[in-house]
Write an enzyme that holds these catalytic residues in place. Structure first.
Site, PDB file in Angstrom:
ATOM      1  CG  HIS A   1      -3.300  -5.320   4.108  1.00  0.00           C
ATOM      2  ND1 HIS A   1      -2.391  -4.488   2.303  1.00  0.00           N
ATOM      3  CD2 HIS A   1      -3.881  -6.376   3.208  1.00  0.00           C
ATOM      4  CE1 HIS A   1      -2.929  -5.079   2.202  1.00  0.00           C
ATOM      5  NE2 HIS A   1      -3.622  -5.909   1.603  1.00  0.00           N
TER       6      HIS A   1
ATOM      7  CG  ASP B   1      -1.479  -1.851   1.222  1.00  0.00           C
ATOM      8  OD1 ASP B   1      -2.599  -1.828   0.365  1.00  0.00           O
ATOM      9  OD2 ASP B   1      -1.496  -2.071   2.564  1.00  0.00           O
TER      10      ASP B   1
HETATM   11  P1  NAI Z   1      -2.060 -18.578  -3.006  1.00  0.00           P
HETATM   12  O1  NAI Z   1      -3.374 -19.187  -3.451  1.00  0.00           O
HETATM   13  O2  NAI Z   1      -1.429 -18.333  -4.877  1.00  0.00           O
HETATM   14  O3  NAI Z   1      -1.237 -19.142  -2.379  1.00  0.00           O
HETATM   15  C1  NAI Z   1      -1.489 -19.155  -1.373  1.00  0.00           C
HETATM   16  C2  NAI Z   1      -0.938 -20.566  -1.603  1.00  0.00           C
HETATM   17  O4  NAI Z   1      -0.381 -20.937   0.388  1.00  0.00           O
HETATM   18  C3  NAI Z   1      -1.255 -21.955  -1.734  1.00  0.00           C
HETATM   19  O5  NAI Z   1       0.173 -22.494  -3.045  1.00  0.00           O
HETATM   20  C4  NAI Z   1      -1.589 -23.111  -0.625  1.00  0.00           C
HETATM   21  O6  NAI Z   1      -1.634 -23.853  -0.212  1.00  0.00           O
HETATM   22  C5  NAI Z   1      -0.713 -22.009   0.488  1.00  0.00           C
HETATM   23  N1  NAI Z   1      -0.989 -22.323   2.078  1.00  0.00           N
HETATM   24  C6  NAI Z   1      -2.580 -22.349   2.411  1.00  0.00           C
HETATM   25  N2  NAI Z   1      -2.738 -22.652   3.827  1.00  0.00           N
HETATM   26  C7  NAI Z   1      -1.497 -22.961   4.187  1.00  0.00           C
HETATM   27  C8  NAI Z   1      -1.233 -23.269   5.436  1.00  0.00           C
HETATM   28  N3  NAI Z   1      -2.029 -23.802   6.566  1.00  0.00           N
HETATM   29  N4  NAI Z   1       0.185 -23.323   5.374  1.00  0.00           N
HETATM   30  C9  NAI Z   1       0.848 -23.538   4.080  1.00  0.00           C
HETATM   31  N5  NAI Z   1       0.716 -23.035   3.334  1.00  0.00           N
HETATM   32  C10 NAI Z   1      -0.436 -22.974   2.849  1.00  0.00           C
HETATM   33  O7  NAI Z   1      -2.559 -16.816  -2.804  1.00  0.00           O
HETATM   34  P2  NAI Z   1      -1.092 -15.843  -3.323  1.00  0.00           P
HETATM   35  O8  NAI Z   1      -1.794 -15.240  -4.391  1.00  0.00           O
HETATM   36  O9  NAI Z   1      -0.016 -16.388  -3.015  1.00  0.00           O
HETATM   37  O10 NAI Z   1      -1.281 -14.433  -2.320  1.00  0.00           O
HETATM   38  C11 NAI Z   1      -1.341 -15.322  -0.594  1.00  0.00           C
HETATM   39  C12 NAI Z   1      -1.727 -14.475   0.327  1.00  0.00           C
HETATM   40  O11 NAI Z   1      -1.263 -12.837   0.284  1.00  0.00           O
HETATM   41  C13 NAI Z   1      -3.386 -14.021   0.622  1.00  0.00           C
HETATM   42  O12 NAI Z   1      -4.024 -14.554   1.583  1.00  0.00           O
HETATM   43  C14 NAI Z   1      -3.661 -12.591  -0.307  1.00  0.00           C
HETATM   44  O13 NAI Z   1      -4.778 -12.338   0.655  1.00  0.00           O
HETATM   45  C15 NAI Z   1      -2.005 -12.078   0.748  1.00  0.00           C
HETATM   46  N6  NAI Z   1      -1.855 -10.875  -0.067  1.00  0.00           N
HETATM   47  C16 NAI Z   1      -1.648  -9.475   1.099  1.00  0.00           C
HETATM   48  C17 NAI Z   1      -1.024  -8.493   0.325  1.00  0.00           C
HETATM   49  C18 NAI Z   1      -0.814  -7.876   0.912  1.00  0.00           C
HETATM   50  O14 NAI Z   1      -0.374  -6.401   1.033  1.00  0.00           O
HETATM   51  N7  NAI Z   1      -0.100  -7.812   2.648  1.00  0.00           N
HETATM   52  C19 NAI Z   1      -1.228  -8.005  -0.981  1.00  0.00           C
HETATM   53  C20 NAI Z   1      -0.894  -9.235  -1.943  1.00  0.00           C
HETATM   54  C21 NAI Z   1      -1.667 -10.822  -1.217  1.00  0.00           C
END
Ligand code: NAI
Length: 328
Positions: A187, A159
């Protein structure tokens, strides 16, 4: 030769993980002279894809990469961790209520916090990226009573970086000219990007913009809704920029902010600026030698006060909800 730093990444097989791991292994997280060992945590369904990513990491022959371990057990993945990037989370699916979302994530972040408490290195630094990031960080922190609370942080750097670019563009300046911008609060869509103390090429940013309507109706919503705009345009959520922000967050935490500047981090509140103690909220912070301080003494005008309060209220509601679920 230096001992490698253990970096644990959860959700390693996800989109952000794929954009993040190569940059960590190449030295961009901690520095070009710091060897790293990667610990990848995935759920069982994600292990095979994580192994594929590990094969590609091997194929990069990164001189600083001293090993990759993959596990689906937090107690293994966080053992000896110096830095932990908690990226994996449970996304909100259609029809899911906020309570369900918080509960599902509590099921992830509470055991991970406990594993960090029991097995991580003494100097552990945690960045929570997975949403709802602030409250997930709070849940993990509460489950780790032996770790100082300030080691658990939540990511608002994406952000922050988004706001820096929007402001630079508005003023025809370069991003390097923008200093002291602040993201306050959660966030989420209620976050408040504050330019009233920001400087652009040495000039007060709010005075240089001189357009409150632009701030209220364009700048703030553009920054707050950028994630949705990217999904709309790209057909997938922001992953490379999120990974970049995670790199920036940890790099700044470890290596320090520049003199005359600060950054934005979700950190545990000490009551500063009327944010209730214990909430993990975004603040302006300076960092030095691996520690941070919340910038003190900023005057908060009416425009800012209303918006900070609204975002903090949302954080309080999330905290009350996870308390009710027995997650704190
Ligand atoms: P994604 O769905 O592509 O990947 C998430 C991965 O986490 C998957 O491979 C899944 O198997 C794994 N996972 C789920 N539960 C787990 C656990 N208990 N232990 C280990 N691994 C686990 O999602 P992406 O795009 O990589 O995003 C990840 C997170 O980041 C989402 O929650 C998204 O909302 C968040 N995010 C936060 C931002 C921020 O600015 N704070 C910005 C963009 C995304």
């Amino acid at each position: 030769t230096r001992t490698p730093v253990n970096v644990t990444v959860t959700g390693a097989a996800g989109q952000i993980g794929y954009a993040l791991l190569f940059r960590i292994a190449s030295g961009q997280l901690l520095g070009a002279d710091v060897p790293v060992k990667l610990r990848l945590l995935e759920i069982p369904q994600g292990l095979k894809a994580a192994e594929g990513t590990a094969m590609e990491l091997d194929d990069c022959a990164f001189p600083l990469l001293r090993g990759i371990d993959i596990s689906d057990d937090p107690n293994v993945a966080f053992a000896g961790a110096n830095v932990a990037l908690l990226v994996g989370a449970r996304p909100r699916t259609k029809g899911m209520e906020r309570g369900d979302l918080l509960e599902a994530n509590g099921g992830i972040f509470k055991p991970q916090g406990k594993a960090i408490n029991d097995h991580a290195a003494d100097d552990i630094k945690v960045l929570v990226v997975g949403n709802p990031a602030n409250t997930n960080a709070l849940i993990a922190q509460a489950a780790a009573p032996d770790v100082p609370a300030e080691r658990f942080t939540a990511m608002t750097r994406l952000d922050h970086n988004r706001a820096v670019t929007q402001l630079a563009k508005k003023l025809g300046a370069s991003v390097e000219d923008v200093k002291k911008l602040t993201i306050w609060g959660n966030h989420s869509a209620t976050q408040y990007p504050d330019v009233f103390h920001a400087e652009v090429a040495g000039r007060n940013a709010a005075e240089a913009v001189n357009d409150e309507k632009w701030l209220a109706e364009e700048f703030i919503p553009t920054v707050a809704k950028r994630g949705a705009a990217i999904i709309e345009a790209r057909g997938a959520s922001s992953a490379a920029s999120a990974a970049n922000a995670a790199i920036d967050h940890v790099h700044t935490w470890v290596n320090g902010t520049a003199e005359g500047d600060w950054t934005s981090m979700g950190v545990v509140s000490d009551g500063s600026y009327g944010v209730p103690e214990g909430l993990i909220s975004s603040f302006p912070v300076t960092t030095k030698d691996g520690t941070f301080e919340i910038v003190q003494g900023l005057e908060i005008n009416e425009f800012s006060r209303t918006r900070i309060d609204a975002s903090v209220k949302e954080l309080e509601e999330e905290r009350a909800a996870v308390r009710q679920l027995g997650l704190l």
